[in-house]
Design an enzyme around this catalytic site. Structure first.
Site, PDB file in Angstrom:
ATOM      1  CB  CYS A 119      -0.943  -0.011   1.199  1.00 55.29           C
ATOM      2  SG  CYS A 119      -2.062  -1.405   1.168  1.00 55.29           S
ATOM      3  CG  HIS A 260      -3.060   3.342   2.120  1.00 53.78           C
ATOM      4  ND1 HIS A 260      -3.607   2.891   0.943  1.00 53.78           N
ATOM      5  CD2 HIS A 260      -3.087   2.283   2.976  1.00 53.78           C
ATOM      6  CE1 HIS A 260      -3.935   1.619   1.079  1.00 53.78           C
ATOM      7  NE2 HIS A 260      -3.636   1.230   2.303  1.00 53.78           N
ATOM      8  CG  ASN A 290      -6.488  -1.012   1.515  1.00 61.37           C
ATOM      9  OD1 ASN A 290      -5.881  -0.683   0.499  1.00 61.37           O
ATOM     10  ND2 ASN A 290      -5.888  -1.365   2.625  1.00 61.37           N
TER      11      ASN A 290
HETATM   12  N1  ACO Z   1     -17.921  -8.563  10.710  1.00 62.49           N
HETATM   13  C1  ACO Z   1     -18.330  -8.815  11.955  1.00 62.49           C
HETATM   14  N2  ACO Z   1     -17.480  -9.078  12.948  1.00 62.49           N
HETATM   15  C2  ACO Z   1     -16.174  -9.072  12.674  1.00 62.49           C
HETATM   16  C3  ACO Z   1     -15.671  -8.804  11.381  1.00 62.49           C
HETATM   17  C4  ACO Z   1     -16.608  -8.551  10.376  1.00 62.49           C
HETATM   18  N3  ACO Z   1     -16.251  -8.290   9.099  1.00 62.49           N
HETATM   19  N4  ACO Z   1     -14.338  -8.875  11.410  1.00 62.49           N
HETATM   20  C5  ACO Z   1     -13.973  -9.143  12.677  1.00 62.49           C
HETATM   21  N5  ACO Z   1     -15.092  -9.275  13.439  1.00 62.49           N
HETATM   22  C6  ACO Z   1     -15.188  -9.580  14.841  1.00 62.49           C
HETATM   23  C7  ACO Z   1     -13.977 -10.292  15.359  1.00 62.49           C
HETATM   24  O1  ACO Z   1     -14.094 -11.692  15.141  1.00 62.49           O
HETATM   25  C8  ACO Z   1     -14.047  -9.950  16.836  1.00 62.49           C
HETATM   26  O2  ACO Z   1     -15.003 -10.787  17.459  1.00 62.49           O
HETATM   27  P1  ACO Z   1     -14.675 -11.472  18.851  1.00 62.49           P
HETATM   28  O3  ACO Z   1     -14.470 -10.325  19.805  1.00 62.49           O
HETATM   29  O4  ACO Z   1     -15.893 -12.266  19.115  1.00 62.49           O
HETATM   30  O5  ACO Z   1     -13.452 -12.270  18.628  1.00 62.49           O
HETATM   31  C9  ACO Z   1     -14.607  -8.531  16.842  1.00 62.49           C
HETATM   32  O6  ACO Z   1     -15.237  -8.356  15.575  1.00 62.49           O
HETATM   33  C10 ACO Z   1     -13.574  -7.459  17.039  1.00 62.49           C
HETATM   34  O7  ACO Z   1     -12.484  -7.731  16.162  1.00 62.49           O
HETATM   35  P2  ACO Z   1     -11.250  -6.735  16.029  1.00 62.49           P
HETATM   36  O8  ACO Z   1     -10.243  -7.331  15.120  1.00 62.49           O
HETATM   37  O9  ACO Z   1     -10.831  -6.337  17.407  1.00 62.49           O
HETATM   38  O10 ACO Z   1     -11.959  -5.490  15.341  1.00 62.49           O
HETATM   39  P3  ACO Z   1     -11.370  -4.058  15.117  1.00 62.49           P
HETATM   40  O11 ACO Z   1     -12.187  -3.046  15.790  1.00 62.49           O
HETATM   41  O12 ACO Z   1      -9.890  -4.037  15.368  1.00 62.49           O
HETATM   42  O13 ACO Z   1     -11.582  -3.829  13.563  1.00 62.49           O
HETATM   43  C11 ACO Z   1     -10.381  -3.951  11.512  1.00 62.49           C
HETATM   44  C12 ACO Z   1     -10.998  -4.740  12.644  1.00 62.49           C
HETATM   45  C13 ACO Z   1     -11.462  -3.183  10.779  1.00 62.49           C
HETATM   46  C14 ACO Z   1      -9.740  -4.953  10.546  1.00 62.49           C
HETATM   47  C15 ACO Z   1      -9.312  -2.952  12.057  1.00 62.49           C
HETATM   48  O14 ACO Z   1      -8.466  -3.622  12.958  1.00 62.49           O
HETATM   49  C16 ACO Z   1      -8.491  -2.343  10.975  1.00 62.49           C
HETATM   50  O15 ACO Z   1      -8.982  -1.605  10.140  1.00 62.49           O
HETATM   51  N6  ACO Z   1      -7.171  -2.591  10.939  1.00 62.49           N
HETATM   52  C17 ACO Z   1      -6.325  -2.081   9.908  1.00 62.49           C
HETATM   53  C18 ACO Z   1      -6.379  -3.055   8.759  1.00 62.49           C
HETATM   54  C19 ACO Z   1      -5.777  -2.485   7.496  1.00 62.49           C
HETATM   55  O16 ACO Z   1      -5.893  -1.318   7.251  1.00 62.49           O
HETATM   56  N7  ACO Z   1      -5.159  -3.341   6.686  1.00 62.49           N
HETATM   57  C20 ACO Z   1      -4.616  -2.956   5.431  1.00 62.49           C
HETATM   58  C21 ACO Z   1      -3.365  -2.173   5.628  1.00 62.49           C
HETATM   59  S1  ACO Z   1      -2.741  -1.500   4.186  1.00 62.49           S
HETATM   60  C22 ACO Z   1      -2.001  -2.708   3.259  1.00 62.49           C
HETATM   61  O17 ACO Z   1      -0.802  -2.803   3.166  1.00 62.49           O
HETATM   62  C23 ACO Z   1      -2.850  -3.713   2.500  1.00 62.49           C
END
Ligand code: ACO
Length: 337
Positions: A119, A260, A290
């Site tokens: 990214c 980004h 993304n």
């Molecule tokens: N729908 C419903 N529930 C979900 C989903 C979903 N799509 N995904 C995860 N959950 C659940 C999890 O299982 C967890 O449940 P549990 O507590 O029962 O185990 C709960 O939601 C909370 O999960 P978290 O991972 O703590 O959720 P968080 O608030 O951190 O959000 C997210 C997750 C959106 C992925 C966030 O961490 C994020 O945006 N991180 C950055 C990711 C990113 O930008 N990646 C790309 C980087 S750039 C590149 O190089 C490609």
């Protein structure tokens, strides 16, 4: 490859373009496949829909369309290009997809190659291309960010599949006396790279009687979302702060924050850190998710074409992602008013 004046030391960003993948996929459609909801995805990421390429839409198609549109805005012929630099982690061909883009554009005088930095790829490529212009060895470059992560997403993994989409964006840059690239900083930390990967397959196959080999191929994207989130909200403000100080530019002078597009919460956190008002934060996450190397030129192109970003505006940009890699650039848009 045309030579530029040996006295050119500046870079002007003067054209942008973008291209969209064919299919729009809504949160509700994903909810029919994995256990998620429109409410969860929107509140955690800001994403409503993303675009996914159709099976017959190649990365080179997206990249060429974006590049063509940037050339048209710049008013350049394809033959006048010296360089086509394609930032991608998802080439059609691991030997390089930039040459196919060069051929599709008819950029017969340009050298073309791929650059992979996930990214951060567009930002790294913009800075790389600028070096050729600054040394005077090249005059015109097309920097394209294009990715089709849909080919490598595990569409049954709700923790990652809701985040990503496909797309392409491009910027046309030219050697100029008046330097539009005020400064940049690029960073890598491979020791933390395990939080976001598109890893090679661990195969072990018989080659001959006493020899084995590893067959090529990739596993789907693996991501520790929380760790990536923490990385982004720590490192992006830090690198932007460092760059602004080195350039002696205060946050109040920035016309647009161009980050980004990974997650709206990351964009908001960075904007708050610099007290940049939300209307100055470019975002199209809601409609694209993304798109990896494509996000920065894609959202820039939208904002240029709808008249928000105008000639002379100052943009603070930051890319970040797998590697881990991240960076920042401060530049002035010098395209058509
Ligand atoms: N729908 C419903 N529930 C979900 C989903 C979903 N799509 N995904 C995860 N959950 C659940 C999890 O299982 C967890 O449940 P549990 O507590 O029962 O185990 C709960 O939601 C909370 O999960 P978290 O991972 O703590 O959720 P968080 O608030 O951190 O959000 C997210 C997750 C959106 C992925 C966030 O961490 C994020 O945006 N991180 C950055 C990711 C990113 O930008 N990646 C790309 C980087 S750039 C590149 O190089 C490609």
């Amino acid at each position: 490859m045309a030579g530029a004046s040996p006295h050119s030391r500046g870079v002007a960003l003067i054209g942008s373009g973008s291209a969209q993948a064919a299919q729009v996929i809504s949160n509700n459609q994903l909810g029919l496949r994995v256990d998620t909801s429109d409410e969860w995805i929107q509140s955690r990421t800001g994403i409503s829909t993303r675009r996914v390429s159709s099976p017959d839409q190649r990365l080179s198609d997206l990249a060429s369309d974006a590049g063509r549109s940037a050339l048209a805005m710049a008013g350049w012929s394809a033959e006048s290009l010296d360089l086509v630099l394609l930032a991608t982690s998802t080439p059609d061909d691991l030997f390089g997809t930039a040459p196919a883009v060069q051929a599709a554009l008819g950029a017969t005088n340009a050298v073309a190659f791929d650059l992979t930095a996930a990214c951060s790829g567009f930002l790294f490529s913009l800075v790389t291309a600028a070096q050729y212009l600054r040394t005077g060895s090249m005059r015109r470059a097309l920097v394209i960010g294009a990715d089709q992560l849909s080919r490598f997403v595990d569409w049954d993994d709700r923790r990652s599949c809701v985040l990503f989409g496909d797309g392409a964006g491009a910027v046309a840059i030219e050697a100029a006396d008046d330097d539009g690239l005020l400064g940049f900083l690029l960073r890598s930390d491979g020791s933390r790279g395990g939080v976001l990967n598109l890893p090679a397959l661990d195969s072990d196959e018989v080659l001959a009687a006493d020899a084995r080999h590893r067959q090529g191929g990739y596993r789907p994207i693996e991501m520790n979302g929380q760790e990536v989130y923490k990385f982004a909200v720590r490192e992006v403000p830090a690198v932007l702060q460092d760059l602004l100080e080195r350039c002696a530019v205060g946050p109040e002078s920035i016309d647009w924050l161009l980050l980004h597009q990974a997650n709206q919460r990351i964009l908001d956190a960075v904007a708050d850190r610099f007290a940049i008002p939300r209307p100055k934060v470019l975002s199209n996450l809601a409609h694209y998710g993304n798109t990896s190397a494509a996000t920065i030129p894609l959202v820039l192109d939208e904002a240029v074409r709808d008249g928000r970003v105008r000639s002379g505006h100052l943009l603070a940009s930051s890319g970040f992602g797998a590697g881990l890699s991240w960076g920042a650039a401060l530049f002035r848009w010098q395209g058509p008013a």
